[in-house]
Scaffold this motif. Structure first.
Motif, mmCIF file in Angstrom:
data_model
loop_
_atom_site.group_PDB
_atom_site.id
_atom_site.type_symbol
_atom_site.label_atom_id
_atom_site.label_comp_id
_atom_site.label_asym_id
_atom_site.label_seq_id
_atom_site.Cartn_x
_atom_site.Cartn_y
_atom_site.Cartn_z
ATOM 1 N N VAL A 258 0.810 -1.224 0.000
ATOM 2 C CA VAL A 258 0.000 0.000 0.000
ATOM 3 C C VAL A 258 0.841 1.271 0.000
ATOM 4 O O VAL A 258 0.294 2.377 -0.028
ATOM 5 C CB VAL A 258 -0.951 0.028 1.223
ATOM 6 C CG1 VAL A 258 -1.888 -1.170 1.210
ATOM 7 C CG2 VAL A 258 -0.165 0.087 2.537
ATOM 8 N N ALA A 259 2.161 1.151 0.031
ATOM 9 C CA ALA A 259 3.022 2.311 0.289
ATOM 10 C C ALA A 259 2.790 3.468 -0.685
ATOM 11 O O ALA A 259 2.651 4.622 -0.257
ATOM 12 C CB ALA A 259 4.491 1.883 0.264
ATOM 13 N N GLU A 260 2.752 3.189 -1.964
ATOM 14 C CA GLU A 260 2.628 4.264 -2.946
ATOM 15 C C GLU A 260 1.327 5.044 -2.755
ATOM 16 O O GLU A 260 1.332 6.290 -2.742
ATOM 17 C CB GLU A 260 2.705 3.690 -4.369
ATOM 18 C CG GLU A 260 2.659 4.735 -5.465
ATOM 19 C CD GLU A 260 3.875 5.638 -5.493
ATOM 20 O OE1 GLU A 260 3.725 6.800 -5.953
ATOM 21 O OE2 GLU A 260 4.956 5.208 -5.068
ATOM 22 N N GLN A 261 0.215 4.338 -2.624
ATOM 23 C CA GLN A 261 -1.083 5.012 -2.466
ATOM 24 C C GLN A 261 -1.203 5.699 -1.100
ATOM 25 O O GLN A 261 -1.689 6.821 -1.005
ATOM 26 C CB GLN A 261 -2.221 4.006 -2.649
ATOM 27 C CG GLN A 261 -2.339 3.433 -4.044
ATOM 28 C CD GLN A 261 -2.701 4.486 -5.092
ATOM 29 O OE1 GLN A 261 -3.337 5.488 -4.783
ATOM 30 N NE2 GLN A 261 -2.298 4.249 -6.327
ATOM 31 N N LEU A 262 -0.762 5.019 -0.048
ATOM 32 C CA LEU A 262 -0.908 5.557 1.304
ATOM 33 C C LEU A 262 0.031 6.727 1.557
ATOM 34 O O LEU A 262 -0.401 7.805 2.000
ATOM 35 C CB LEU A 262 -0.650 4.456 2.333
ATOM 36 C CG LEU A 262 -0.670 4.874 3.815
ATOM 37 C CD1 LEU A 262 -2.037 5.401 4.209
ATOM 38 C CD2 LEU A 262 -0.262 3.700 4.705
ATOM 39 N N LEU A 263 1.314 6.541 1.300
ATOM 40 C CA LEU A 263 2.316 7.526 1.693
ATOM 41 C C LEU A 263 2.532 8.626 0.659
ATOM 42 O O LEU A 263 2.937 9.736 1.014
ATOM 43 C CB LEU A 263 3.648 6.827 1.967
ATOM 44 C CG LEU A 263 3.626 5.744 3.053
ATOM 45 C CD1 LEU A 263 5.013 5.130 3.203
ATOM 46 C CD2 LEU A 263 3.130 6.293 4.373
ATOM 47 N N SER A 264 2.267 8.333 -0.589
ATOM 48 C CA SER A 264 2.522 9.313 -1.641
ATOM 49 C C SER A 264 1.255 9.954 -2.183
ATOM 50 O O SER A 264 1.199 11.170 -2.372
ATOM 51 C CB SER A 264 3.293 8.645 -2.779
ATOM 52 O OG SER A 264 3.598 9.573 -3.790
ATOM 53 N N LYS A 265 0.213 9.145 -2.417
ATOM 54 C CA LYS A 265 -0.988 9.658 -3.077
ATOM 55 C C LYS A 265 -2.001 10.290 -2.114
ATOM 56 O O LYS A 265 -2.644 11.276 -2.453
ATOM 57 C CB LYS A 265 -1.672 8.537 -3.861
ATOM 58 C CG LYS A 265 -0.797 7.867 -4.914
ATOM 59 C CD LYS A 265 -0.360 8.831 -5.995
ATOM 60 C CE LYS A 265 0.425 8.099 -7.088
ATOM 61 N NZ LYS A 265 0.921 9.024 -8.131
ATOM 62 N N ALA A 266 -2.175 9.706 -0.926
ATOM 63 C CA ALA A 266 -3.152 10.244 0.036
ATOM 64 C C ALA A 266 -2.623 11.545 0.640
ATOM 65 O O ALA A 266 -1.470 11.608 1.095
ATOM 66 C CB ALA A 266 -3.429 9.220 1.135
ATOM 67 N N ASN A 267 -3.459 12.565 0.667
ATOM 68 C CA ASN A 267 -3.029 13.901 1.106
ATOM 69 C C ASN A 267 -3.084 14.060 2.631
ATOM 70 O O ASN A 267 -3.740 14.944 3.173
ATOM 71 C CB ASN A 267 -3.891 14.972 0.438
ATOM 72 C CG ASN A 267 -3.718 14.982 -1.065
ATOM 73 O OD1 ASN A 267 -2.639 14.692 -1.583
ATOM 74 N ND2 ASN A 267 -4.782 15.301 -1.781
ATOM 75 N N ILE A 268 -2.353 13.192 3.303
ATOM 76 C CA ILE A 268 -2.304 13.186 4.761
ATOM 77 C C ILE A 268 -1.050 13.932 5.213
ATOM 78 O O ILE A 268 0.006 13.846 4.585
ATOM 79 C CB ILE A 268 -2.267 11.731 5.279
ATOM 80 C CG1 ILE A 268 -3.548 10.982 4.869
ATOM 81 C CG2 ILE A 268 -2.081 11.673 6.778
ATOM 82 C CD1 ILE A 268 -4.803 11.468 5.544
ATOM 83 N N ASP A 269 -1.148 14.653 6.339
ATOM 84 C CA ASP A 269 -0.001 15.426 6.828
ATOM 85 C C ASP A 269 1.029 14.558 7.546
ATOM 86 O O ASP A 269 2.218 14.877 7.550
ATOM 87 C CB ASP A 269 -0.477 16.529 7.777
ATOM 88 C CG ASP A 269 -1.364 17.548 7.066
ATOM 89 O OD1 ASP A 269 -0.986 17.988 5.964
ATOM 90 O OD2 ASP A 269 -2.428 17.896 7.610
ATOM 91 N N GLY A 270 0.571 13.487 8.175
ATOM 92 C CA GLY A 270 1.493 12.633 8.911
ATOM 93 C C GLY A 270 0.916 11.248 9.105
ATOM 94 O O GLY A 270 -0.308 11.072 9.125
ATOM 95 N N TYR A 271 1.791 10.273 9.265
ATOM 96 C CA TYR A 271 1.369 8.877 9.379
ATOM 97 C C TYR A 271 1.931 8.253 10.651
ATOM 98 O O TYR A 271 3.143 8.287 10.886
ATOM 99 C CB TYR A 271 1.877 8.063 8.178
ATOM 100 C CG TYR A 271 1.413 8.591 6.844
ATOM 101 C CD1 TYR A 271 0.232 8.126 6.264
ATOM 102 C CD2 TYR A 271 2.146 9.559 6.164
ATOM 103 C CE1 TYR A 271 -0.197 8.609 5.046
ATOM 104 C CE2 TYR A 271 1.725 10.052 4.945
ATOM 105 C CZ TYR A 271 0.545 9.575 4.384
ATOM 106 O OH TYR A 271 0.113 10.067 3.174
ATOM 107 N N PHE A 272 1.051 7.687 11.454
ATOM 108 C CA PHE A 272 1.468 6.882 12.596
ATOM 109 C C PHE A 272 1.544 5.435 12.104
ATOM 110 O O PHE A 272 0.518 4.809 11.840
ATOM 111 C CB PHE A 272 0.448 6.991 13.732
ATOM 112 C CG PHE A 272 0.498 8.295 14.485
ATOM 113 C CD1 PHE A 272 1.040 8.358 15.765
ATOM 114 C CD2 PHE A 272 -0.008 9.461 13.928
ATOM 115 C CE1 PHE A 272 1.084 9.550 16.466
ATOM 116 C CE2 PHE A 272 0.031 10.669 14.622
ATOM 117 C CZ PHE A 272 0.581 10.711 15.897
#
Length: 369
Positions: A258-272
């Motif tokens: 899921v890395a590409e969609q989660l970390l790059s594509k989703a417009n989230i400010d930070g990930y826990f």
């Protein structure tokens, strides 16, 4: 390197905290009809005031209400949405070696936001908080994944694109309502992304009628639609979890799927992100994180046991993560909350606070005060 003055913070935590004995007692009495809702609220208010004070005292820069007014980390929120019915399932969710209570939800009407009790819960938190008040709600992705196509009425939603559009609009209104209430730090809690990293969970999703291979892209699209119009001064993070119930888990697998969609594509400010065991894989997927744009909060300290991790080991793993992302884009937290449901994980309150205190100390040592 220096401390951050905006969320997520160098030393942070996911949200939920172990319920104190007085709160558990009051909730049991309320369930048995021995005290009123007003009496229960008095106890909740008092215990929340104490737990917020404790978070401030140990040096955290944000505080939650510990989710003390909730039974579940997710269902309490879902049941407050229009179009959602709750019911008793044949069996509860299956964790490794333990089964949860068999409560579940299904979509029986058009999904929409019509106000929510948790907005008032946040207002109380903000009124007593001297540091940044943080609220956590489930992510739109988990709202779909937990039930799948089988629990979404085909009469109401014959077209799943319409379903996802309504879900995005519902979360968009929810985010705005929290912002208008004064919330500037909102966390979306999720299990869908991490569970999709487990081949067995993907097979179960297919059995529910979903195309697991396409879900990451659909979830990123839905999250981005939900975040449209987000005010610039509001930080929205996401916690990705492999299951957390009485110190047990559901899934295993690294974030590569899921890395590409989660970390790059989703417009989230930070990930826990959970990295407390080898079930979460290595840090390699962090290479896709956009440079200098987002934060990753490394969940290197487990919330599932009371044993305190060696500081040198945590520092070594932070250093290892910097092979794929800069130190300035990293923060530190427990891998999950301490009580995703009211039962809580298998550790003592003092052990919980010792872990959070250590995280604050480590953040000062690694990034500076």
């Amino acid at each position: 390197m220096n401390a951050r003055n905006k969320p997520p913070f160098r030393a942070d935590h996911v949200s939920s905290l172990l319920r104190p004995a007085a709160l558990k007692d009051a909730r049991a009495k309320f369930a048995n009809g021995a005290i009123s809702a007003a009496a229960l609220k008095e106890v909740e208010d008092r215990e929340i005031e104490q737990v917020v004070r404790k978070q401030q005292e140990i040096g955290l820069k944000s505080a939650t209400d510990g989710e003390f007014r909730r039974t579940w980390w997710h269902l309490d929120f879902f049941k407050g949405l229009a179009g959602v019915d709750s019911y008793q399932a044949d069996q509860g969710g299956q964790f490794k070696g333990v089964e949860k209570k068999p409560e579940a939800i299904r979509v029986a009407g058009k999904i929409s936001f019509v106000g929510h009790p948790q907005i008032e819960h946040f207002k109380f938190l903000k009124s007593i908080c001297k540091i940044t008040p943080k609220m956590a709600i489930p992510a739109p992705s988990v709202f779909h994944f937990r039930q799948g196509r089988t629990q979404i009425s085909k009469d109401i939603y014959p077209d799943m694109d319409e379903y996802f559009a309504d879900v995005a609009a519902t979360w968009r209104k929810t985010i705005r309502a929290f912002y208008d209430a004064g919330c500037r730090y909102l966390q979306l809690d999720d299990t869908a992304w991490a569970l999709l990293c487990d081949p067995q969970q993907r097979e179960q999703a297919k059995a529910r009628g979903d195309d697991a291979d396409r879900l990451p892209a659909k979830y990123a699209e839905t999250i981005n639609a939900a975040l449209e119009g987000k005010p610039a001064d509001m930080a929205i993070t996401m916690h990705s979890c492999r299951g957390n119930f009485r110190s047990t888990f559901i899934a295993s697998g690294g974030y590569e799927f899921v890395a590409e969609q989660l970390l790059s594509k989703a417009n989230i400010d930070g990930y826990f992100l959970e990295f407390d065991t080898d079930r979460a894989g290595g840090f390699e997927p962090l290479r896709v994180l956009p440079k200098d744009q987002k934060q990753v909060v490394l969940g290197l300290v487990t919330s599932k046991s009371g044993q305190l991790e060696p500081k040198d080991e945590i520092k070594r793993r932070i250093d290892e993560a910097t092979k794929y992302v800069s130190l300035d884009q990293l923060c530190l937290s427990p891998q999950c909350g301490f009580a995703s449901t009211e039962e809580g994980n298998v550790l003592a309150e003092e052990e919980q606070w010792a872990k959070l205190r250590m995280i604050v100390e480590l953040a000062d040592e690694v990034w500076g005060k």
